[in-house]
Design a protein around this motif. Sequence first.
Motif, PDB file in Angstrom:
ATOM      1  N   ALA A  48       0.832  -1.205   0.000  1.00 22.55           N
ATOM      2  CA  ALA A  48       0.000   0.000   0.000  1.00 22.55           C
ATOM      3  C   ALA A  48       0.863   1.250   0.000  1.00 22.55           C
ATOM      4  O   ALA A  48       0.603   2.206  -0.743  1.00 22.55           O
ATOM      5  N   ASP A  49       1.914   1.252   0.802  1.00 23.60           N
ATOM      6  CA  ASP A  49       2.815   2.400   0.879  1.00 23.60           C
ATOM      7  C   ASP A  49       3.413   2.699  -0.490  1.00 23.60           C
ATOM      8  O   ASP A  49       3.482   3.854  -0.931  1.00 23.60           O
ATOM      9  N   ALA A  76       1.577   7.005  -6.829  1.00 30.37           N
ATOM     10  CA  ALA A  76       0.363   7.508  -7.476  1.00 30.37           C
ATOM     11  C   ALA A  76       0.413   9.017  -7.645  1.00 30.37           C
ATOM     12  O   ALA A  76       0.808   9.739  -6.728  1.00 30.37           O
ATOM     13  N   SER A  77       0.001   9.507  -8.819  1.00 31.91           N
ATOM     14  CA  SER A  77      -0.078  10.954  -9.027  1.00 31.91           C
ATOM     15  C   SER A  77      -1.235  11.553  -8.239  1.00 31.91           C
ATOM     16  O   SER A  77      -1.213  12.726  -7.872  1.00 31.91           O
ATOM     17  N   ALA A  78      -2.253  10.739  -7.986  1.00 36.63           N
ATOM     18  CA  ALA A  78      -3.399  11.153  -7.167  1.00 36.63           C
ATOM     19  C   ALA A  78      -3.636  10.052  -6.134  1.00 36.63           C
ATOM     20  O   ALA A  78      -4.377   9.093  -6.402  1.00 36.63           O
ATOM     21  N   PRO A  79      -2.991  10.143  -4.953  1.00 39.56           N
ATOM     22  CA  PRO A  79      -3.088   9.072  -3.956  1.00 39.56           C
ATOM     23  C   PRO A  79      -4.506   8.680  -3.591  1.00 39.56           C
ATOM     24  O   PRO A  79      -4.765   7.516  -3.279  1.00 39.56           O
ATOM     25  N   ASN A 130       7.864  14.066   4.900  1.00 39.91           N
ATOM     26  CA  ASN A 130       8.401  12.820   4.348  1.00 39.91           C
ATOM     27  C   ASN A 130       7.328  11.806   3.979  1.00 39.91           C
ATOM     28  O   ASN A 130       7.642  10.770   3.380  1.00 39.91           O
ATOM     29  N   ASN A 131       6.092  12.079   4.362  1.00 44.53           N
ATOM     30  CA  ASN A 131       4.994  11.140   4.090  1.00 44.53           C
ATOM     31  C   ASN A 131       3.792  11.863   3.487  1.00 44.53           C
ATOM     32  O   ASN A 131       2.647  11.556   3.812  1.00 44.53           O
ATOM     33  N   GLN A 132       4.066  12.807   2.597  1.00 42.21           N
ATOM     34  CA  GLN A 132       2.986  13.583   1.996  1.00 42.21           C
ATOM     35  C   GLN A 132       2.004  12.704   1.237  1.00 42.21           C
ATOM     36  O   GLN A 132       0.805  12.989   1.190  1.00 42.21           O
ATOM     37  N   HIS A 133       2.507  11.640   0.629  1.00 40.24           N
ATOM     38  CA  HIS A 133       1.623  10.762  -0.151  1.00 40.24           C
ATOM     39  C   HIS A 133       0.583  10.095   0.740  1.00 40.24           C
ATOM     40  O   HIS A 133      -0.577   9.968   0.355  1.00 40.24           O
ATOM     41  N   LEU A 134       0.995   9.682   1.936  1.00 44.37           N
ATOM     42  CA  LEU A 134       0.040   9.060   2.854  1.00 44.37           C
ATOM     43  C   LEU A 134      -0.930  10.091   3.416  1.00 44.37           C
ATOM     44  O   LEU A 134      -2.135   9.832   3.520  1.00 44.37           O
ATOM     45  N   ALA A 135      -0.397  11.242   3.782  1.00 45.20           N
ATOM     46  CA  ALA A 135      -1.255  12.288   4.334  1.00 45.20           C
ATOM     47  C   ALA A 135      -2.277  12.742   3.306  1.00 45.20           C
ATOM     48  O   ALA A 135      -3.451  12.966   3.633  1.00 45.20           O
ATOM     49  N   ALA A 136      -1.855  12.873   2.046  1.00 44.79           N
ATOM     50  CA  ALA A 136      -2.783  13.291   0.998  1.00 44.79           C
ATOM     51  C   ALA A 136      -3.893  12.264   0.802  1.00 44.79           C
ATOM     52  O   ALA A 136      -5.040  12.621   0.503  1.00 44.79           O
TER      53      ALA A 136
END
Length: 214
Positions: A35-36, A42-45, A120-126
Amino acid sequence: MSPKHTNSLSDRESETAKRRTGRPAFPRELVLAAADGLFADASAPKAVTMDDIAAAAGVGKGTLFRAFGSRDGLLDALFMARAAPLRDELEREDSRMGPSVPPLERVLAVLDELALFKLNNQHLAAAREQPGTRLLRSPHYVWTHETLAALIGAIGPEAAESADYWAHVLLGALRVDLIDELLAAGRPADGIRHDLDALARRLLTPAIDRGPAG
Protein backbone atom coordinates in the motif's frame (compact mmCIF):
# COMPACT_ATOMS: atom_id res chain seq x y z
CA MET A 1 1.47 7.95 26.87
CA SER A 2 -0.63 5.50 24.90
CA PRO A 3 0.56 1.87 24.83
CA LYS A 4 2.75 0.92 21.91
CA HIS A 5 1.07 -0.88 19.07
CA THR A 6 2.39 -3.99 17.37
CA ASN A 7 1.62 -4.90 13.78
CA SER A 8 2.89 -8.47 13.68
CA LEU A 9 1.81 -11.82 15.09
CA SER A 10 4.20 -13.71 17.32
CA ASP A 11 5.55 -17.01 15.94
CA ARG A 12 3.26 -18.93 18.29
CA GLU A 13 0.19 -16.87 17.27
CA SER A 14 1.09 -17.33 13.62
CA GLU A 15 1.33 -21.10 13.96
CA THR A 16 -1.96 -21.17 15.89
CA ALA A 17 -3.65 -19.21 13.11
CA LYS A 18 -2.37 -21.67 10.51
CA ARG A 19 -3.69 -24.68 12.47
CA ARG A 20 -7.10 -23.09 13.01
CA THR A 21 -7.71 -21.99 9.44
CA GLY A 22 -5.44 -24.19 7.37
CA ARG A 23 -4.13 -20.97 5.76
CA PRO A 24 -1.05 -18.83 6.34
CA ALA A 25 -1.42 -15.95 8.79
CA PHE A 26 -2.38 -12.60 7.25
CA PRO A 27 0.77 -10.94 5.79
CA ARG A 28 0.21 -7.55 7.47
CA GLU A 29 3.66 -6.08 6.85
CA LEU A 30 3.58 -7.15 3.20
CA VAL A 31 0.19 -5.51 2.70
CA LEU A 32 1.27 -2.28 4.37
CA ALA A 33 4.46 -2.17 2.27
CA ALA A 34 2.47 -2.75 -0.92
CA ALA A 35 0.00 0.00 0.00
CA ASP A 36 2.81 2.40 0.88
CA GLY A 37 4.42 1.84 -2.52
CA LEU A 38 1.16 2.42 -4.38
CA PHE A 39 0.40 5.66 -2.56
CA ALA A 40 3.97 6.90 -3.05
CA ASP A 41 3.89 6.25 -6.81
CA ALA A 42 0.36 7.51 -7.48
CA SER A 43 -0.08 10.95 -9.03
CA ALA A 44 -3.40 11.15 -7.17
CA PRO A 45 -3.09 9.07 -3.96
CA LYS A 46 -6.82 9.31 -3.26
CA ALA A 47 -7.41 7.28 -6.43
CA VAL A 48 -5.63 4.19 -5.03
CA THR A 49 -8.33 1.61 -4.26
CA MET A 50 -8.54 -1.46 -2.08
CA ASP A 51 -8.62 -3.50 -5.30
CA ASP A 52 -5.27 -1.99 -6.26
CA ILE A 53 -3.77 -2.73 -2.85
CA ALA A 54 -5.12 -6.29 -2.79
CA ALA A 55 -3.67 -6.99 -6.24
CA ALA A 56 -0.27 -5.51 -5.32
CA ALA A 57 -0.14 -7.51 -2.08
CA GLY A 58 -1.46 -10.73 -3.61
CA VAL A 59 -4.42 -11.07 -1.24
CA GLY A 60 -8.17 -10.91 -1.68
CA LYS A 61 -10.01 -7.63 -1.25
CA GLY A 62 -12.30 -9.25 1.32
CA THR A 63 -9.23 -10.19 3.34
CA LEU A 64 -8.17 -6.53 3.40
CA PHE A 65 -11.57 -5.39 4.64
CA ARG A 66 -11.61 -8.06 7.34
CA ALA A 67 -8.15 -7.02 8.50
CA PHE A 68 -8.53 -3.22 8.37
CA GLY A 69 -12.25 -2.49 8.11
CA SER A 70 -11.88 0.12 5.38
CA ARG A 71 -9.37 1.94 3.20
CA ASP A 72 -9.05 4.60 5.90
CA GLY A 73 -8.44 1.86 8.45
CA LEU A 74 -5.59 0.53 6.32
CA LEU A 75 -4.12 4.03 6.02
CA ASP A 76 -4.42 4.49 9.79
CA ALA A 77 -2.51 1.23 10.34
CA LEU A 78 0.16 2.38 7.91
CA PHE A 79 0.46 5.74 9.66
CA MET A 80 0.81 4.08 13.06
CA ALA A 81 3.49 1.74 11.74
CA ARG A 82 5.40 4.63 10.17
CA ALA A 83 5.14 6.67 13.38
CA ALA A 84 6.56 3.90 15.60
CA PRO A 85 10.09 5.44 15.69
CA LEU A 86 8.61 8.78 16.79
CA ARG A 87 6.75 7.08 19.63
CA ASP A 88 9.97 5.34 20.69
CA GLU A 89 11.87 8.65 20.70
CA LEU A 90 9.40 10.08 23.21
CA GLU A 91 10.49 7.46 25.74
CA ARG A 92 14.26 7.70 25.23
CA GLU A 93 16.14 9.76 27.81
CA ASP A 94 18.81 10.78 25.29
CA SER A 95 16.28 11.95 22.69
CA ARG A 96 15.71 15.65 21.99
CA MET A 97 12.07 15.04 22.87
CA GLY A 98 12.63 12.59 25.71
CA PRO A 99 11.23 12.82 29.27
CA SER A 100 14.16 14.82 30.66
CA VAL A 101 13.77 17.71 28.15
CA PRO A 102 12.14 20.91 29.56
CA PRO A 103 8.39 20.96 28.71
CA LEU A 104 8.37 23.77 26.14
CA GLU A 105 11.46 22.50 24.34
CA ARG A 106 9.97 19.03 24.31
CA VAL A 107 6.78 20.29 22.67
CA LEU A 108 8.80 22.19 20.07
CA ALA A 109 10.90 19.11 19.31
CA VAL A 110 7.80 16.94 18.93
CA LEU A 111 6.20 19.47 16.58
CA ASP A 112 9.35 19.58 14.47
CA GLU A 113 9.42 15.79 14.26
CA LEU A 114 5.75 15.80 13.25
CA ALA A 115 6.52 18.37 10.56
CA LEU A 116 9.35 16.21 9.23
CA PHE A 117 7.03 13.19 9.33
CA LYS A 118 4.41 15.02 7.27
CA LEU A 119 6.98 16.32 4.80
CA ASN A 120 8.40 12.82 4.35
CA ASN A 121 4.99 11.14 4.09
CA GLN A 122 2.99 13.58 2.00
CA HIS A 123 1.62 10.76 -0.15
CA LEU A 124 0.04 9.06 2.85
CA ALA A 125 -1.25 12.29 4.33
CA ALA A 126 -2.78 13.29 1.00
CA ALA A 127 -4.57 9.95 0.81
CA ARG A 128 -5.87 10.07 4.39
CA GLU A 129 -6.67 13.75 4.95
CA GLN A 130 -9.70 13.86 2.70
CA PRO A 131 -12.98 15.65 3.57
CA GLY A 132 -15.54 13.42 5.22
CA THR A 133 -13.05 10.81 6.47
CA ARG A 134 -13.42 11.62 10.20
CA LEU A 135 -9.70 12.30 10.42
CA LEU A 136 -9.86 13.70 13.96
CA ARG A 137 -11.19 10.34 15.19
CA SER A 138 -8.53 8.24 13.45
CA PRO A 139 -6.15 6.34 15.74
CA HIS A 140 -3.03 8.16 14.58
CA TYR A 141 -4.61 11.61 15.02
CA VAL A 142 -6.07 10.72 18.42
CA TRP A 143 -2.70 9.43 19.63
CA THR A 144 -0.84 12.46 18.27
CA HIS A 145 -3.34 14.94 19.73
CA GLU A 146 -3.47 13.30 23.16
CA THR A 147 0.32 13.09 23.32
CA LEU A 148 0.82 16.70 22.27
CA ALA A 149 -1.90 17.97 24.63
CA ALA A 150 -0.28 16.14 27.55
CA LEU A 151 3.11 17.67 26.75
CA ILE A 152 1.59 21.15 26.44
CA GLY A 153 -0.20 20.68 29.75
CA ALA A 154 3.15 20.06 31.48
CA ILE A 155 4.25 23.63 30.66
CA GLY A 156 2.07 25.22 33.34
CA PRO A 157 -1.49 25.69 34.64
CA GLU A 158 -2.49 28.15 31.91
CA ALA A 159 -1.21 25.80 29.24
CA ALA A 160 -2.93 22.83 30.88
CA GLU A 161 -6.25 24.68 30.82
CA SER A 162 -6.08 25.19 27.05
CA ALA A 163 -3.90 22.20 26.08
CA ASP A 164 -6.61 20.28 24.25
CA TYR A 165 -7.50 23.22 21.98
CA TRP A 166 -3.93 24.40 21.47
CA ALA A 167 -2.91 20.88 20.39
CA HIS A 168 -5.64 20.91 17.73
CA VAL A 169 -4.55 24.36 16.55
CA LEU A 170 -0.89 23.37 16.19
CA LEU A 171 -1.77 20.11 14.43
CA GLY A 172 -4.00 22.11 12.10
CA ALA A 173 -0.88 23.99 10.98
CA LEU A 174 0.44 20.63 9.77
CA ARG A 175 -2.45 19.79 7.45
CA VAL A 176 -1.02 18.36 4.26
CA ASP A 177 -3.13 20.62 2.02
CA LEU A 178 -1.59 23.65 3.76
CA ILE A 179 1.91 22.20 3.47
CA ASP A 180 1.37 21.48 -0.23
CA GLU A 181 0.13 25.03 -0.81
CA LEU A 182 3.12 26.56 0.98
CA LEU A 183 5.60 24.38 -0.92
CA ALA A 184 3.92 25.22 -4.22
CA ALA A 185 4.19 28.92 -3.37
CA GLY A 186 7.94 28.53 -2.91
CA ARG A 187 8.19 28.25 0.87
CA PRO A 188 10.99 25.71 1.56
CA ALA A 189 10.51 22.82 3.96
CA ASP A 190 12.93 24.35 6.45
CA GLY A 191 10.94 27.59 6.32
CA ILE A 192 7.72 25.74 7.14
CA ARG A 193 9.43 24.11 10.12
CA HIS A 194 10.74 27.51 11.26
CA ASP A 195 7.29 29.08 10.98
CA LEU A 196 5.72 26.27 13.00
CA ASP A 197 8.34 26.69 15.72
CA ALA A 198 7.72 30.45 15.82
CA LEU A 199 3.95 29.93 16.04
CA ALA A 200 4.28 27.45 18.90
CA ARG A 201 6.70 29.68 20.81
CA ARG A 202 4.40 32.69 20.46
CA LEU A 203 1.43 30.64 21.66
CA LEU A 204 3.07 28.72 24.49
CA THR A 205 5.89 30.86 25.92
CA PRO A 206 3.58 33.21 27.89
CA ALA A 207 2.16 30.19 29.74
CA ILE A 208 5.57 29.44 31.30
CA ASP A 209 5.38 32.55 33.51
CA ARG A 210 2.52 30.97 35.43
CA GLY A 211 4.80 28.31 36.83
CA PRO A 212 4.80 24.49 36.50
CA ALA A 213 1.60 22.50 36.45
CA GLY A 214 0.59 21.09 39.79
